[in-house]
Design a protein around this motif. Structure first.
Motif, mmCIF file in Angstrom:
data_model
loop_
_atom_site.group_PDB
_atom_site.id
_atom_site.type_symbol
_atom_site.label_atom_id
_atom_site.label_comp_id
_atom_site.label_asym_id
_atom_site.label_seq_id
_atom_site.Cartn_x
_atom_site.Cartn_y
_atom_site.Cartn_z
ATOM 1 N N ASN A 111 15.236 30.601 9.133
ATOM 2 C CA ASN A 111 15.295 32.049 9.366
ATOM 3 C C ASN A 111 16.570 32.467 10.096
ATOM 4 N N ASP A 112 16.979 31.677 11.094
ATOM 5 C CA ASP A 112 18.095 32.068 11.959
ATOM 6 C C ASP A 112 19.463 31.677 11.411
ATOM 7 N N TYR A 113 19.518 30.686 10.516
ATOM 8 C CA TYR A 113 20.801 30.202 10.026
ATOM 9 C C TYR A 113 20.897 30.219 8.494
ATOM 10 N N TYR A 114 19.999 29.518 7.820
ATOM 11 C CA TYR A 114 20.119 29.317 6.380
ATOM 12 C C TYR A 114 20.005 30.621 5.595
ATOM 13 N N LEU A 115 19.071 31.472 5.977
ATOM 14 C CA LEU A 115 18.869 32.732 5.245
ATOM 15 C C LEU A 115 19.658 33.901 5.826
ATOM 16 N N LYS A 116 20.343 33.672 6.901
ATOM 17 C CA LYS A 116 21.005 34.763 7.617
ATOM 18 C C LYS A 116 22.422 34.983 7.101
ATOM 19 N N GLY A 117 22.661 36.141 6.495
ATOM 20 C CA GLY A 117 23.998 36.504 6.059
ATOM 21 C C GLY A 117 24.382 35.909 4.722
ATOM 22 N N ALA A 118 25.543 36.321 4.243
ATOM 23 C CA ALA A 118 26.067 35.835 2.971
ATOM 24 C C ALA A 118 26.682 34.452 3.151
ATOM 25 N N THR A 119 26.649 33.666 2.090
ATOM 26 C CA THR A 119 27.240 32.330 2.165
ATOM 27 C C THR A 119 28.755 32.442 2.290
ATOM 28 N N SER A 120 29.301 31.722 3.254
ATOM 29 C CA SER A 120 30.728 31.731 3.527
ATOM 30 C C SER A 120 31.033 30.481 4.344
ATOM 31 N N VAL A 121 32.303 30.213 4.567
ATOM 32 C CA VAL A 121 32.664 29.049 5.384
ATOM 33 C C VAL A 121 32.090 29.167 6.801
ATOM 34 N N PRO A 122 32.191 30.334 7.482
ATOM 35 C CA PRO A 122 31.545 30.446 8.808
ATOM 36 C C PRO A 122 30.033 30.242 8.727
ATOM 37 N N TRP A 123 29.396 30.743 7.670
ATOM 38 C CA TRP A 123 27.957 30.539 7.478
ATOM 39 C C TRP A 123 27.646 29.050 7.407
ATOM 40 N N TYR A 124 28.436 28.322 6.638
ATOM 41 C CA TYR A 124 28.224 26.882 6.479
ATOM 42 C C TYR A 124 28.375 26.154 7.810
ATOM 43 N N LYS A 125 29.436 26.459 8.533
ATOM 44 C CA LYS A 125 29.657 25.795 9.819
ATOM 45 C C LYS A 125 28.516 26.076 10.787
ATOM 46 N N ASN A 126 27.999 27.297 10.732
ATOM 47 C CA ASN A 126 26.944 27.691 11.653
ATOM 48 C C ASN A 126 25.635 26.945 11.396
ATOM 49 N N LEU A 127 25.468 26.417 10.176
ATOM 50 C CA LEU A 127 24.262 25.656 9.874
ATOM 51 C C LEU A 127 24.124 24.437 10.785
ATOM 52 N N PHE A 128 25.251 23.943 11.269
ATOM 53 C CA PHE A 128 25.265 22.741 12.101
ATOM 54 C C PHE A 128 25.318 23.076 13.585
ATOM 55 N N ASN A 129 24.898 24.275 13.923
ATOM 56 C CA ASN A 129 24.954 24.745 15.299
ATOM 57 C C ASN A 129 24.206 23.811 16.258
ATOM 58 N N GLY A 130 23.173 23.146 15.765
ATOM 59 C CA GLY A 130 22.397 22.250 16.619
ATOM 60 C C GLY A 130 23.146 21.026 17.079
ATOM 61 N N ASN A 131 24.337 20.799 16.535
ATOM 62 C CA ASN A 131 25.137 19.634 16.910
ATOM 63 C C ASN A 131 26.253 19.985 17.891
ATOM 64 N N LYS A 132 26.302 21.239 18.331
ATOM 65 C CA LYS A 132 27.361 21.655 19.256
ATOM 66 C C LYS A 132 27.289 20.862 20.554
ATOM 67 N N GLY A 133 28.454 20.464 21.029
ATOM 68 C CA GLY A 133 28.512 19.723 22.283
ATOM 69 C C GLY A 133 28.294 18.231 22.123
ATOM 70 N N ARG A 134 28.021 17.778 20.893
ATOM 71 C CA ARG A 134 27.832 16.360 20.644
ATOM 72 C C ARG A 134 28.978 15.842 19.780
ATOM 73 N N ARG A 135 29.129 14.511 19.744
ATOM 74 C CA ARG A 135 30.173 13.903 18.936
ATOM 75 C C ARG A 135 29.638 13.346 17.629
ATOM 76 N N ALA A 136 28.398 13.671 17.303
ATOM 77 C CA ALA A 136 27.796 13.140 16.087
ATOM 78 C C ALA A 136 28.471 13.741 14.847
ATOM 79 N N TRP A 137 28.443 12.980 13.749
ATOM 80 C CA TRP A 137 28.946 13.486 12.479
ATOM 81 C C TRP A 137 27.975 14.520 11.922
ATOM 82 N N ASN A 138 28.486 15.651 11.467
ATOM 83 C CA ASN A 138 27.676 16.612 10.722
ATOM 84 C C ASN A 138 27.554 16.090 9.299
ATOM 85 N N ALA A 139 26.331 15.913 8.817
ATOM 86 C CA ALA A 139 26.123 15.268 7.517
ATOM 87 C C ALA A 139 25.569 16.235 6.487
#
Length: 289
Positions: free
Chosen positions: A84-112
């Motif tokens: 609801n908060d990320y995947y369906l929110k807004g039009a698909t775009s590069v910022p939209w895609y990056k925001n999908l991985f918001n749960g990884n902020k502050g970590r060094r893990a690979w976004n997969a």
């Protein structure tokens, strides 16, 4: 929004063990997946705008949420909130895609992101991806014996070879192999060339489907080494020696292998020319009996 720090992609091949690999690596503490395994945004953005329509997103949400009833309530809430908060929110775009991985902020893990459609992105798209999404992008491409992969895709498409006249079966095979999408997924060498040209050879890795069956722990260790992350003991994972989401194991009929022979020869010769050693059994099966 700046670049993503690390992006790890599994780009195919189709019907070559991507779901199995995902089931193992999603538990790795240094690899971060979103609740949606196959996002398809990169193919949508760099290849064809039809891959991630609003209708597709809604369908994916309904499908995913209909299959989480066995999860803990808190996990169900996290998944619903993400859609609801990320995947369906807004039009698909590069910022939209990056925001999908918001749960990884502050970590060094690979976004997969594991999507077989990404294998079809041209070299120019991979170059743009490094500029627009993440300069530190690595991709793996699982190679399966070409005819066996095609046979698996043929069956996955819902086509039957039972109770059918031989001439009708051959017509079905010819029609299937002439499909442009089927052909593109069969072009291992050109797909590999594109990702290597766009990301750099050091950031692209070809691995073998046979190793999933024959030496899964060694294969997983090679991926961890490729990503430069600590090795994890996978020996106790329930899926380590289990096939996930695959069609019934069955050798392709001789007539199917006969029609695939030009594709098989093209790809095996191309892989060998690129220094990629293929299992000896692939070479032995190249010429049907």
């Amino acid at each position: 929004m700046g670049q993503m720090e690390r992006l790890f992609l599994s780009i195919g091949a189709m019907k070559a063990g991507t779901t199995w690999l995902y089931s193992i690596l999603k538990r790795h503490p240094d690899i971060h997946f979103t609740p949606e395994k196959e996002i398809h945004f990169l193919a949508h953005h760099y290849l064809n705008k039809k891959h991630l329509t609003d209708e597709h997103r809604l369908h994916r949400v309904r499908t995913r949420l209909n299959n989480i009833g066995n999860l803990r309530p808190e996990r169900q809430k996290l998944i619903r909130d993400w859609y609801n908060d990320y995947y369906l929110k807004g039009a698909t775009s590069v910022p939209w895609y990056k925001n999908l991985f918001n749960g990884n902020k502050g970590r060094r893990a690979w976004n997969a992101d594991f999507s077989n459609l990404s294998a079809l992105i041209p070299a120019e798209g991979w170059t743009r991806l490094r500029s627009e999404v993440s300069k530190q992008t690595k991709a793996i491409y699982i190679l399966r014996e070409p005819c066996e992969r095609l046979w698996s895709q043929y069956k996955f498409s819902g086509q039957s070879h039972e109770n059918i006249h031989p001439s009708d079966f051959e017509q079905q095979i010819e029609h299937f192999l002439s499909n442009s999408a089927v052909n593109r997924h069969s072009q291992y060498c050109s797909n590999l060339d594109a990702v290597c040209d766009g990301l750099g050879h050091q950031n692209a890795k070809a691995i073998l489907f046979d190793d999933i069956e024959n030496q899964p722990e060694a294969l997983l260790a090679s991926i961890e080494q490729f990503l430069e992350i600590p090795a994890r003991d996978h020996s106790g994972h329930n899926n380590l020696n289990r096939r996930i989401n695959t069609t019934v194991v069955q050798a392709p009929p001789a007539v199917f292998r006969k029609h695939c022979a030009p594709i098989v020869a093209r790809e095996l010769n191309g892989l060998l020319a690129r220094g990629i050693a293929v299992p000896s059994r692939w070479m032995e099966m190249e010429t049907p009996a």
